[in-house]
Each structure stands twice: as C-alpha cells, then as structure tokens.
Write a protein that holds these residues in place. Structure first.
Motif, PDB file in Angstrom:
ATOM      1  N   ILE A 127       8.331  -5.742   2.077  1.00  0.00           N
ATOM      2  CA  ILE A 127       9.158  -4.721   2.726  1.00  0.00           C
ATOM      3  C   ILE A 127      10.440  -4.481   1.931  1.00  0.00           C
ATOM      4  CG2 ILE A 127      10.587  -4.291   4.768  1.00  0.00           C
ATOM      5  CD1 ILE A 127       7.628  -3.563   5.071  1.00  0.00           C
ATOM      6  N   ARG A 128      11.027  -5.535   1.390  1.00  0.00           N
ATOM      7  CA  ARG A 128      12.229  -5.357   0.565  1.00  0.00           C
ATOM      8  C   ARG A 128      11.919  -4.525  -0.670  1.00  0.00           C
ATOM      9  NH1 ARG A 128      14.835 -11.329   1.113  1.00  0.00           N
ATOM     10  NH2 ARG A 128      15.845 -10.943   3.108  1.00  0.00           N
ATOM     11  N   TYR A 129      10.783  -4.775  -1.301  1.00  0.00           N
ATOM     12  CA  TYR A 129      10.380  -4.001  -2.473  1.00  0.00           C
ATOM     13  C   TYR A 129      10.178  -2.533  -2.093  1.00  0.00           C
ATOM     14  CZ  TYR A 129       7.548  -2.187  -6.268  1.00  0.00           C
ATOM     15  OH  TYR A 129       7.061  -1.416  -7.284  1.00  0.00           O
ATOM     16  N   TYR A 130       9.491  -2.302  -0.991  1.00  0.00           N
ATOM     17  CA  TYR A 130       9.234  -0.940  -0.521  1.00  0.00           C
ATOM     18  C   TYR A 130      10.547  -0.229  -0.222  1.00  0.00           C
ATOM     19  CZ  TYR A 130       7.747   2.814   2.610  1.00  0.00           C
ATOM     20  OH  TYR A 130       7.553   4.018   3.206  1.00  0.00           O
ATOM     21  N   GLU A 131      11.461  -0.921   0.444  1.00  0.00           N
ATOM     22  CA  GLU A 131      12.750  -0.322   0.794  1.00  0.00           C
ATOM     23  C   GLU A 131      13.558   0.016  -0.462  1.00  0.00           C
ATOM     24  OE1 GLU A 131      16.617  -1.266   3.610  1.00  0.00           O
ATOM     25  OE2 GLU A 131      15.351  -2.912   2.949  1.00  0.00           O
ATOM     26  N   VAL A 184       0.825  -1.212   0.000  1.00  0.00           N
ATOM     27  CA  VAL A 184       0.000   0.000   0.000  1.00  0.00           C
ATOM     28  C   VAL A 184       0.859   1.263   0.000  1.00  0.00           C
ATOM     29  CG1 VAL A 184      -1.597   1.341   1.421  1.00  0.00           C
ATOM     30  CG2 VAL A 184      -2.024  -1.072   1.000  1.00  0.00           C
ATOM     31  N   HIS A 185       1.956   1.272   0.735  1.00  0.00           N
ATOM     32  CA  HIS A 185       2.769   2.484   0.836  1.00  0.00           C
ATOM     33  C   HIS A 185       3.632   2.737  -0.395  1.00  0.00           C
ATOM     34  CE1 HIS A 185       1.456   3.756   4.703  1.00  0.00           C
ATOM     35  NE2 HIS A 185       1.750   2.605   5.247  1.00  0.00           N
ATOM     36  N   THR A 186       3.654   1.826  -1.338  1.00  0.00           N
ATOM     37  CA  THR A 186       4.360   2.098  -2.590  1.00  0.00           C
ATOM     38  C   THR A 186       3.493   2.930  -3.524  1.00  0.00           C
ATOM     39  OG1 THR A 186       3.600   0.003  -3.545  1.00  0.00           O
ATOM     40  CG2 THR A 186       5.755   0.003  -2.473  1.00  0.00           C
ATOM     41  N   VAL A 187       2.215   3.030  -3.227  1.00  0.00           N
ATOM     42  CA  VAL A 187       1.276   3.807  -4.028  1.00  0.00           C
ATOM     43  C   VAL A 187       1.153   5.193  -3.400  1.00  0.00           C
ATOM     44  CG1 VAL A 187      -1.098   3.907  -4.863  1.00  0.00           C
ATOM     45  CG2 VAL A 187       0.018   1.701  -4.544  1.00  0.00           C
ATOM     46  N   SER A 188       1.022   6.199  -4.249  1.00  0.00           N
ATOM     47  CA  SER A 188       0.830   7.535  -3.689  1.00  0.00           C
ATOM     48  C   SER A 188      -0.554   7.629  -3.050  1.00  0.00           C
ATOM     49  CB  SER A 188       0.972   8.600  -4.779  1.00  0.00           C
ATOM     50  OG  SER A 188      -0.033   8.436  -5.751  1.00  0.00           O
ATOM     51  N   GLU A 189      -0.672   8.469  -2.060  1.00  0.00           N
ATOM     52  CA  GLU A 189      -1.905   8.647  -1.297  1.00  0.00           C
ATOM     53  C   GLU A 189      -2.410   7.326  -0.727  1.00  0.00           C
ATOM     54  OE1 GLU A 189      -4.907  11.189  -2.937  1.00  0.00           O
ATOM     55  OE2 GLU A 189      -3.441  12.359  -4.040  1.00  0.00           O
ATOM     56  N   SER A 190      -1.527   6.658  -0.020  1.00  0.00           N
ATOM     57  CA  SER A 190      -1.855   5.352   0.549  1.00  0.00           C
ATOM     58  C   SER A 190      -2.948   5.431   1.602  1.00  0.00           C
ATOM     59  CB  SER A 190      -0.609   4.715   1.149  1.00  0.00           C
ATOM     60  OG  SER A 190      -0.069   5.542   2.159  1.00  0.00           O
ATOM     61  N   TRP A 191      -3.137   6.592   2.195  1.00  0.00           N
ATOM     62  CA  TRP A 191      -4.158   6.726   3.232  1.00  0.00           C
ATOM     63  C   TRP A 191      -5.548   6.457   2.678  1.00  0.00           C
ATOM     64  CZ3 TRP A 191      -7.809  10.511   2.451  1.00  0.00           C
ATOM     65  CH2 TRP A 191      -7.498  11.495   1.512  1.00  0.00           C
ATOM     66  N   ARG A 192      -5.766   6.741   1.391  1.00  0.00           N
ATOM     67  CA  ARG A 192      -7.076   6.474   0.798  1.00  0.00           C
ATOM     68  C   ARG A 192      -7.321   4.970   0.692  1.00  0.00           C
ATOM     69  NH1 ARG A 192      -8.177  10.890  -3.945  1.00  0.00           N
ATOM     70  NH2 ARG A 192      -7.760  12.697  -2.645  1.00  0.00           N
ATOM     71  N   ILE A 193      -6.297   4.252   0.299  1.00  0.00           N
ATOM     72  CA  ILE A 193      -6.415   2.793   0.189  1.00  0.00           C
ATOM     73  C   ILE A 193      -6.652   2.191   1.569  1.00  0.00           C
ATOM     74  CG2 ILE A 193      -5.211   0.677  -0.460  1.00  0.00           C
ATOM     75  CD1 ILE A 193      -3.749   2.394  -2.586  1.00  0.00           C
ATOM     76  N   LEU A 194      -5.894   2.675   2.558  1.00  0.00           N
ATOM     77  CA  LEU A 194      -6.054   2.152   3.921  1.00  0.00           C
ATOM     78  C   LEU A 194      -7.436   2.450   4.478  1.00  0.00           C
ATOM     79  CD1 LEU A 194      -2.572   2.938   5.474  1.00  0.00           C
ATOM     80  CD2 LEU A 194      -3.508   0.712   4.845  1.00  0.00           C
ATOM     81  N   GLY A 195      -8.021   3.558   4.064  1.00  0.00           N
ATOM     82  CA  GLY A 195      -9.373   3.889   4.505  1.00  0.00           C
ATOM     83  C   GLY A 195     -10.409   2.891   4.026  1.00  0.00           C
ATOM     84  N   VAL A 196     -10.119   2.216   2.943  1.00  0.00           N
ATOM     85  CA  VAL A 196     -11.021   1.185   2.423  1.00  0.00           C
ATOM     86  C   VAL A 196     -10.633  -0.188   2.964  1.00  0.00           C
ATOM     87  CG1 VAL A 196     -11.778   0.009   0.323  1.00  0.00           C
ATOM     88  CG2 VAL A 196     -11.508   2.488   0.327  1.00  0.00           C
ATOM     89  N   VAL A 197      -9.344  -0.464   3.011  1.00  0.00           N
ATOM     90  CA  VAL A 197      -8.863  -1.792   3.408  1.00  0.00           C
ATOM     91  C   VAL A 197      -9.147  -2.089   4.877  1.00  0.00           C
ATOM     92  CG1 VAL A 197      -6.764  -3.174   3.718  1.00  0.00           C
ATOM     93  CG2 VAL A 197      -7.111  -1.911   1.601  1.00  0.00           C
TER      94      VAL A 197
END
Length: 128
Positions: A113-117, A29-42
């Motif tokens: 996490i490796r991908y995100y890092e 989720v955090h690799t996408v911009s504006e992840s807070w919107r996705i988290l609001g649904v998930v």
C-alpha cells in the motif's frame, strides 16, 4: 443454534484473515495499468486455491502447497470438517494456521500500500 454461531465465527475469521493478502495483492495489481484484467485471472485462481470450489484434500501437491499460503483456505477446510462431522483439535490448529499466515502477510500488505500510495502521489491526480 450453536452450529450457526460456529459457522458465523468461522466466517468472521476467514474474512479477517484474507484482508492482509487482499491488501497486498491490491497494492501490487493496481500499480499496473488495466488491473481489471489481472484481477479477472487472479480471483478465480484464489477461489480454487481456497478450497471453496475444489477440496484441498483432492488438489495436486503443488496446488495444495500454494493453497497452504492463503490464510482463509485453512478456515474453509475447518468449515468442511465441521460440516462432515470430523471435528477434533484439528479445527483449532487450522484457525491458528490461518491467523499465523495472515500475520505473515501484514508487513507485505503495508509495504504494498505504501508503494501504491507513493506511485499515485508521484503521478498526481487528474480530474475526470
């Protein structure tokens, strides 16, 4: 007092079993911009599928199948059975299922996490 310790133990198991799934979801989720919107649904969907807001036994078949893939949902069902007084060997089986599904998510969470890092290292860090 034994029941209180049982609930504390089940709560600890639920917390530990959600960690690999949470890490995997956070990395994606955090690799996408504006992840807070996705988290609001998930987040609400996960709460429903956990069985915390709606019992798994009453869910449609597809929702119950998705719920089966979330490790703490098994612990929530175990807690519900303890509260209802339906304690059998099923509770131990539910804890085992929660542990097994959490173990399945562990490699995925490490990869996430490796991908995100790697993505963040490529992008670089900017001062705010």
């Amino acid at each position: 007092i034994a029941v209180a310790f049982a609930f504390m133990g089940l709560t600890a198991v639920a917390a530990l079993t959600i960690v690999p799934l949470a890490i995997a979801l956070a990395g994606v989720v955090h690799t996408v911009s504006e992840s807070w919107r996705i988290l609001g649904v998930v987040r609400p969907v996960i709460m429903i599928l956990l069985g915390a807001l709606y019992p798994r036994a009453m869910m449609p078949l597809i929702a119950r199948a998705l719920s089966f893939l979330i490790p703490p949902s098994h612990v929530v069902e175990a807690v519900q059975r303890v509260v209802l007084g339906v304690v059998h060997t099923d509770v131990a089986l539910l804890i085992a299922l929660a542990t097994a599904t959490a173990a399945l998510y562990t490699p995925m969470s490490v990869a996430s996490i490796r991908y995100y890092e790697k993505k963040k290292v490529r992008e670089g860090v900017t001062a705010a």
